[in-house]
Design an enzyme around this catalytic site. Structure first.
Site, mmCIF file in Angstrom:
data_model
loop_
_atom_site.group_PDB
_atom_site.id
_atom_site.type_symbol
_atom_site.label_atom_id
_atom_site.label_comp_id
_atom_site.label_asym_id
_atom_site.label_seq_id
_atom_site.Cartn_x
_atom_site.Cartn_y
_atom_site.Cartn_z
ATOM 1 N N ASP A 1 -13.788 -5.335 6.417
ATOM 2 C CA ASP A 1 -14.331 -5.637 7.733
ATOM 3 C C ASP A 1 -13.261 -6.420 8.505
ATOM 4 O O ASP A 1 -12.337 -6.981 7.902
ATOM 5 C CB ASP A 1 -15.605 -6.460 7.571
ATOM 6 N N ASP B 1 -13.771 -8.550 11.956
ATOM 7 C CA ASP B 1 -14.146 -9.831 12.542
ATOM 8 C C ASP B 1 -14.778 -10.741 11.478
ATOM 9 O O ASP B 1 -15.740 -10.356 10.826
ATOM 10 C CB ASP B 1 -15.139 -9.610 13.692
HETATM 11 MG MG LIG Z 1 -17.536 -9.261 10.289
#
Ligand SMILES: [Mg+2]
Length: 356
Positions: A26, A28
């Site tokens: 992932d 962010d």
């Molecule tokens: Mg995230």
């Protein structure tokens, strides 16, 4: 004998970086927050590349094209190629390409990443509906407005195939939490009475697309969010590593629902190179690397904390409080699954007291 199996924690006596061959990362809260790199992210991801691990950067945020995201990653010091970034706009565009003829006109709603994903798969993005438009790809974009939602509504009501790139209700911004793509698609849904097909996490399709793209046999999902990254990993049947550099705090982890519980836990991406102790049930106690806990009337009891030496040997990074957290989570999950009341805030206080 309890029929509940709350323990998702897996044991890894070497390290996740040594056991898995592809990282599904992932962005962010894992690699960056806003424009800034997350501490320890760049050095440990470059180490992963140096040791031969494959990586894909897997994101629900479809607003930026992969090339722009990859350039951001390179600016942070990572050696990321454009095709290592896999977005839910690409998954959505592939889905549309599977049901529409090549060159079909598709309404693109969202940031530039949405139109770019359509062009990549041979579809023709447009921003205005007419009766030759046979598809709608709706993704997040900060400039999406009433006109876009109206065009999407006309197209969907007119029978166009409608794909939403992700169901996220909120997006984090530097100034606070803001409406996400799920809210914007809900407007079109309420206007037309039609439900979109939805891609992105927590669906398994985006992770499967990422593995098809980069190869590898043993994928590990690395994320900061339980209801997208970790739930998506569970849906895809992949193991997962939760890092505590993003949105998930101790309260959220302790109250994680079945289907949103990670395999491994690390403070940050340095945890890729640390052993992961498992959690064992022992006569009413939960034991992780020498730390023993149980719940008595909804309150956590901690019987033994490991010495710093033992902890360093078993945890690598000297993270005794992570072992306490794993054991406490197992205890709380079992109790909650059985419908028992647990004083989670008192549990968190107790854990932070030990950690401090
Ligand atoms: Mg995230």
């Amino acid at each position: 004998v309890s029929e509940v199996t709350p323990v998702s924690w897996r044991e890894c006596s070497t390290s996740p970086g040594a056991e898995y061959d592809v990282l599904l990362l992932d962005l962010d809260g894992v690699v960056y927050v806003g424009l800034q790199a997350v501490p320890a992210a760049v050095v440990n991801l470059n180490r992963a590349t140096d040791t031969g691990l494959r990586s894909a950067y897997v994101t629900n945020n479809a607003s930026r094209p992969p090339q722009v995201v990859a350039q951001h990653l390179r600016d942070l010091g990572l050696s990321a190629a454009d095709d290592q970034v896999v977005t839910s706009a690409q998954e959505g565009a592939e889905l549309l390409a599977g049901s529409l003829p090549s060159g079909a006109r598709v309404l693109a709603v969202g940031g530039p990443g949405v139109a770019a994903a359509l062009e990549e798969v041979g579809l023709a993005p447009t921003t205005r509906w007419d009766d030759t438009v046979t598809g709608v790809l709706q993704g997040f974009g900060t400039d999406v407005g009433w006109r876009d939602l109206a065009e999407a509504s006309y197209a969907v009501a007119g029978g166009a195939t409608w794909v939403a790139t992700n169901p996220d209700l909120t997006v984090p911004t530097p100034r606070g939490t803001a409406p996400g793509n799920g809210q914007l698609t809900a407007v079109v849904q309420r206007t037309t009475g039609v439900e979109p097909q939805v891609t992105g996490k927590p669906g398994k399709g985006l992770f499967e697309l990422a593995v098809r793209r980069c190869g590898g046999h043993r994928p590990l999902v690395v994320g900061d969010r339980l209801d997208t990254d970790i739930a998506g990993a569970v849906n895809a049947g992949f193991d997962s590593l939760l890092v505590l550099t993003g949105v998930t705090d101790v309260v959220a982890l302790l109250t994680a629902r079945p289907g949103e519980r990670p395999s491994y836990l690390a403070r940050d991406l340095a945890g890729l190179w640390s052993p992961q102790p498992g959690v064992q049930a022992d006569d009413g106690w939960w034991v992780c690397a020498g730390t023993r806990v149980r719940l008595e009337d909804g309150h956590l009891e901690v019987a033994a904390l490991v010495s710093e030496q033992v902890d360093r040997a078993m945890n690598g990074a000297g993270d005794a409080d992570l072992s306490l957290l794993r054991a406490a989570a197992s205890a709380v999950w079992e109790a909650q699954d059985a419908g028992a009341d647990v004083d989670v805030l008192a549990t968190v206080d107790l854990i932070s007291g030990h950690a401090g």
